[in-house]
Design an enzyme around this catalytic site. Structure first.
Site, PDB file in Angstrom:
ATOM      1  N   ARG A  51     -15.524 -14.670   4.072  1.00  0.00           N
ATOM      2  CA  ARG A  51     -14.491 -14.589   4.450  1.00  0.00           C
ATOM      3  C   ARG A  51     -13.321 -15.528   3.525  1.00  0.00           C
ATOM      4  NH1 ARG A  51     -13.068 -17.981   8.226  1.00  0.00           N
ATOM      5  NH2 ARG A  51     -14.968 -17.527   9.537  1.00  0.00           N
ATOM      6  N   TYR A 103       8.019   2.525   7.022  1.00  0.00           N
ATOM      7  CA  TYR A 103       6.775   2.944   7.318  1.00  0.00           C
ATOM      8  C   TYR A 103       6.850   2.787   8.891  1.00  0.00           C
ATOM      9  CZ  TYR A 103       1.967   3.706   8.289  1.00  0.00           C
ATOM     10  OH  TYR A 103       0.708   3.976   9.052  1.00  0.00           O
ATOM     11  N   ASP A 175       8.246  -4.494   0.159  1.00  0.00           N
ATOM     12  CA  ASP A 175       7.035  -3.523   0.336  1.00  0.00           C
ATOM     13  C   ASP A 175       7.221  -2.570  -0.901  1.00  0.00           C
ATOM     14  OD1 ASP A 175       5.162  -1.613   0.831  1.00  0.00           O
ATOM     15  OD2 ASP A 175       5.555  -1.704   3.048  1.00  0.00           O
ATOM     16  N   LYS A 200      -3.048   3.239  -1.230  1.00  0.00           N
ATOM     17  CA  LYS A 200      -2.021   4.176  -1.726  1.00  0.00           C
ATOM     18  C   LYS A 200      -2.235   4.409  -3.294  1.00  0.00           C
ATOM     19  CE  LYS A 200      -0.852   5.014   2.573  1.00  0.00           C
ATOM     20  NZ  LYS A 200      -0.983   3.854   3.281  1.00  0.00           N
TER      21      LYS A 200
HETATM   22  O1  P1T Z   1      -2.254   1.929   5.799  1.00  0.00           O
HETATM   23  P1  P1T Z   1      -2.192   0.560   5.313  1.00  0.00           P
HETATM   24  O2  P1T Z   1      -3.091   0.625   4.561  1.00  0.00           O
HETATM   25  O3  P1T Z   1      -2.441  -0.180   6.625  1.00  0.00           O
HETATM   26  O4  P1T Z   1      -0.876   0.496   4.900  1.00  0.00           O
HETATM   27  C1  P1T Z   1       0.521   0.495   5.656  1.00  0.00           C
HETATM   28  C2  P1T Z   1       1.555   0.855   4.980  1.00  0.00           C
HETATM   29  C3  P1T Z   1       2.698  -0.137   4.729  1.00  0.00           C
HETATM   30  N1  P1T Z   1       3.720   0.261   3.915  1.00  0.00           N
HETATM   31  C4  P1T Z   1       3.973   1.456   3.663  1.00  0.00           C
HETATM   32  C5  P1T Z   1       5.209   1.769   2.630  1.00  0.00           C
HETATM   33  C6  P1T Z   1       3.220   2.417   3.807  1.00  0.00           C
HETATM   34  O5  P1T Z   1       3.423   3.564   3.742  1.00  0.00           O
HETATM   35  C7  P1T Z   1       1.758   2.251   4.741  1.00  0.00           C
HETATM   36  C8  P1T Z   1       0.824   3.119   5.040  1.00  0.00           C
HETATM   37  N2  P1T Z   1       1.496   4.308   5.325  1.00  0.00           N
HETATM   38  C9  P1T Z   1       0.988   5.622   5.621  1.00  0.00           C
HETATM   39  C10 P1T Z   1      -0.349   5.764   5.986  1.00  0.00           C
HETATM   40  C11 P1T Z   1       1.845   6.789   5.523  1.00  0.00           C
HETATM   41  O6  P1T Z   1       1.147   7.978   5.605  1.00  0.00           O
HETATM   42  O7  P1T Z   1       2.992   6.940   5.052  1.00  0.00           O
END
Ligand code: P1T
Length: 384
Positions: A51, A103, A175, A200
Site C-alpha cells: 500500500r 464529469y 482535470d 481513459k
Molecule cells: O472513472 P474514473 O477512473 O474514476 O475517473 C473519473 C473521471 C474523472 N474525470 C473525468 C473528466 C472523467 O471523464 C472521469 C470518468 N469519466 C467517465 C467514466 C465518462 O464516461 O465520462
C-alpha cells in the site's frame, strides 16, 4: 540523456523505466506482492508493504510524472479516488470553486460526499475568470477546472486561472483526462496539481480503472502521499503494468484519435439532422483560440445534439450504431458513444445540466483509432 531532456515519444517508452535489476527483463515486472522480507526489523530494500510502496507502481508514477513534466506522481485506484485525495487536502469550512460543466461522477462526489463533511462547493462557468473571481472569499482554498470539459468540450484558460489562483493563494487543480498529457500539460501553464482518470486515454485499452495526480511542490507531494497511504486507494501492480504498457503507444494513439476526431467533427457539422457539434477544433468554437494556444491538438472527444432535441431520437441513433459501442467511458482504441443526460451525467439535476448544454438529444462520441471510412459509414447509417 535525462528523463527531462527526452521528447514526449521517448519519455512514453523510457522515462522512469530501467531493465529489471534482478533479471534484465525489459518490461517492468509485475511485483504481485503485498509485503517484503526484512532481515531485521526496519532493515529492507526500500519496500515494506505494497500500500505504501510497490516497484511496479513506482515505475508507473515516475513514467507518468515525466509525461506531465512533473517532479512527482501518485497513482490511485480510480480517477475518482484521485479526485478524493485532492479534497482531503482541505478542512471543514473550506470552499472550492469548480467549473459547472464537468464529469458527473466528480460532481456527485463533491455534492454528495464531501459536502457532508463541511466542504462548500460553488459551480460556475469558467470561460472567463470574472464569475469565479466574484465567488472567492477568505474560505476559498481550491479552484477545480476540467478542460476540455466533459461532455460539452468547453476550454478553460489554465494560464488565466493559474494567475487567479496565485493572486488569492489557492490550489489550482486541472482535470486533464480529456486532453491526456500528449495534448496538454497544465503544470507548465501554472496549475498546482494535474488530475487524470488513467482509465481513459493514458491506459487506452478499456481494461483498467485508475487515477493519477502529477505535481511539482514538495510539501503538496508529502501531503498527498500521506493521504494515498493513509486512505489506501492504491492501484494493484497488474493494473500499473497494463497502464505502463498502454502508455508506450499513447503518442501514436493520440495522433490517430485527433485525425479521426477532426474528420468526424466535420462530417457531423455538415449533417442535416445535426443541430450543433461541440468540438474545440472549429474556428467557431467560443474558446478555439485558447484551445489552440494551450493544446497541441483537439483530441478525439466530441458531442453533438440533434435538431428537435428529442430524447427518443438520440436513443434511436445510439441504438443503431454498429462500430461505435454504446457505453460509459472514453479514450480507448475502440469508438464509444454515450448519452450524457441518462448515463455519465445523470447525477446532475436536469435544470443544471441543460444550462451547460447537456440536453436530451446530446450524444457524446469517443472517437477511436479504427479506419475513418468505417466510422463515418456507421454514423451515416445510424443518422439516416
Ligand atoms: O472513472 P474514473 O477512473 O474514476 O475517473 C473519473 C473521471 C474523472 N474525470 C473525468 C473528466 C472523467 O471523464 C472521469 C470518468 N469519466 C467517465 C467514466 C465518462 O464516461 O465520462
Amino acid at each position: 540523456m535525462t528523463d527531462q531532456e527526452m521528447k514526449f515519444e521517448t519519455k512514453a517508452i523510457h522515462a522512469g523505466l530501467e531493465p529489471d535489476s534482478a533479471t534484465g527483463a525489459i518490461m517492468t515486472p509485475i511485483y504481485q506482492t503485498s509485503t517484503y522480507a526484512q532481515p531485521l526489523p526496519g532493515v529492507h530494500k526500500g519496500y515494506e508493504y505494497s500500500r505504501s510502496n510497490n516497484p511496479t507502481r513506482n515505475a508507473l508514477q515516475k513514467n507518468l510524472a515525466a509525461l506531465e513534466n512533473a517532479k512527482h506522481g501518485l497513482a490511485f485506484g480510480s480517477g475518482l479516488a484521485a479526485v478524493d485525495a485532492c479534497m482531503r487536502l482541505l478542512k471543514p469550512g473550506d470552499e472550492i470553486i469548480s467549473t459547472n460543466d464537468l464529469y458527473g461522477g466528480s460532481y456527485r462526489q463533491f455534492t454528495k460526499v464531501h459536502a457532508n463533511y463541511g466542504l462548500k462547493f460553488h459551480f460556475t462557468g469558467m470561460q472567463t475568470i470574472e464569475a469565479a473571481e466574484a465567488l472567492i472569499n477568505q474560505n476559498t482554498k481550491m479552484l477545480w477546472v476540467e478542460t476540455p470539459t466533459n461532455p460539452t468540450l468547453n476550454i478553460i484558460n489554465i494560464d488565466a486561472f493559474a494567475a487567479l489562483a496565485k493572486k488569492h493563494h489557492l490550489i489550482l487543480v486541472a482535470d486533464n483526462t480529456f486532453a491526456s498529457p500528449y495534448l496538454q500539460n497544465p503544470l507548465d501553464l501554472g496549475a498546482d496539481i494535474v488530475m487524470h482518470s488513467v482509465t481513459k486515454y493514458i491506459a487506452g485499452h478499456s481494461d483498467v480503472i485508475m487515477g493519477f495526480l502529477a505535481l511539482n511542490d514538495d510539501q503538496l507531494r508529502q501531503d498527498l502521499a500521506f493521504i494515498q497511504n493513509s486512505v489506501g486507494a492504491v492501484p494493484g501492480p497488474m493494473d500499473c503494468f497494463l497502464a505502463l504498457r498502454g502508455i508506450k503507444t499513447l503518442h501514436l494513439r493520440m495522433q490517430r484519435h485527433c485525425e479521426n476526431g477532426a474528420a468526424i467533427a466535420h462530417f457531423l457539422a455538415n449533417h442535416p439532422k445535426v443541430e450543433k457539434v461541440f468540438w474545440p477544433g472549429f474556428e467557431s468554437h467560443p474558446n478555439h483560440e485558447v484551445a489552440k494556444a494551450q493544446m497541441r491538438g483537439f483530441g478525439g472527444m466530441m458531442s453533438f445534439s440533434l435538431k428537435g432535441d428529442k430524447l427518443e431520437d438520440a436513443f434511436s441513433v445510439v441504438s443503431k450504431l454498429r462500430i461505435f459501442t454504446l457505453a460509459e467511458s472514453l479514450g480507448g482504441v475502440e469508438s464509444l458513444a454515450g448519452h450524457p443526460a441518462t448515463m455519465t451525467h445523470a447525477s446532475i439535476p436536469k435544470a443544471d445540466r441543460e444550462k451547460t448544454g447537456v440536453t436530451d438529444s446530446l450524444i457524446r462520441l469517443s472517437v477511436g483509432v479504427e479506419h475513418i471510412d468505417d466510422l463515418i459509414a456507421d454514423l451515416k447509417q445510424a443518422l439516416a
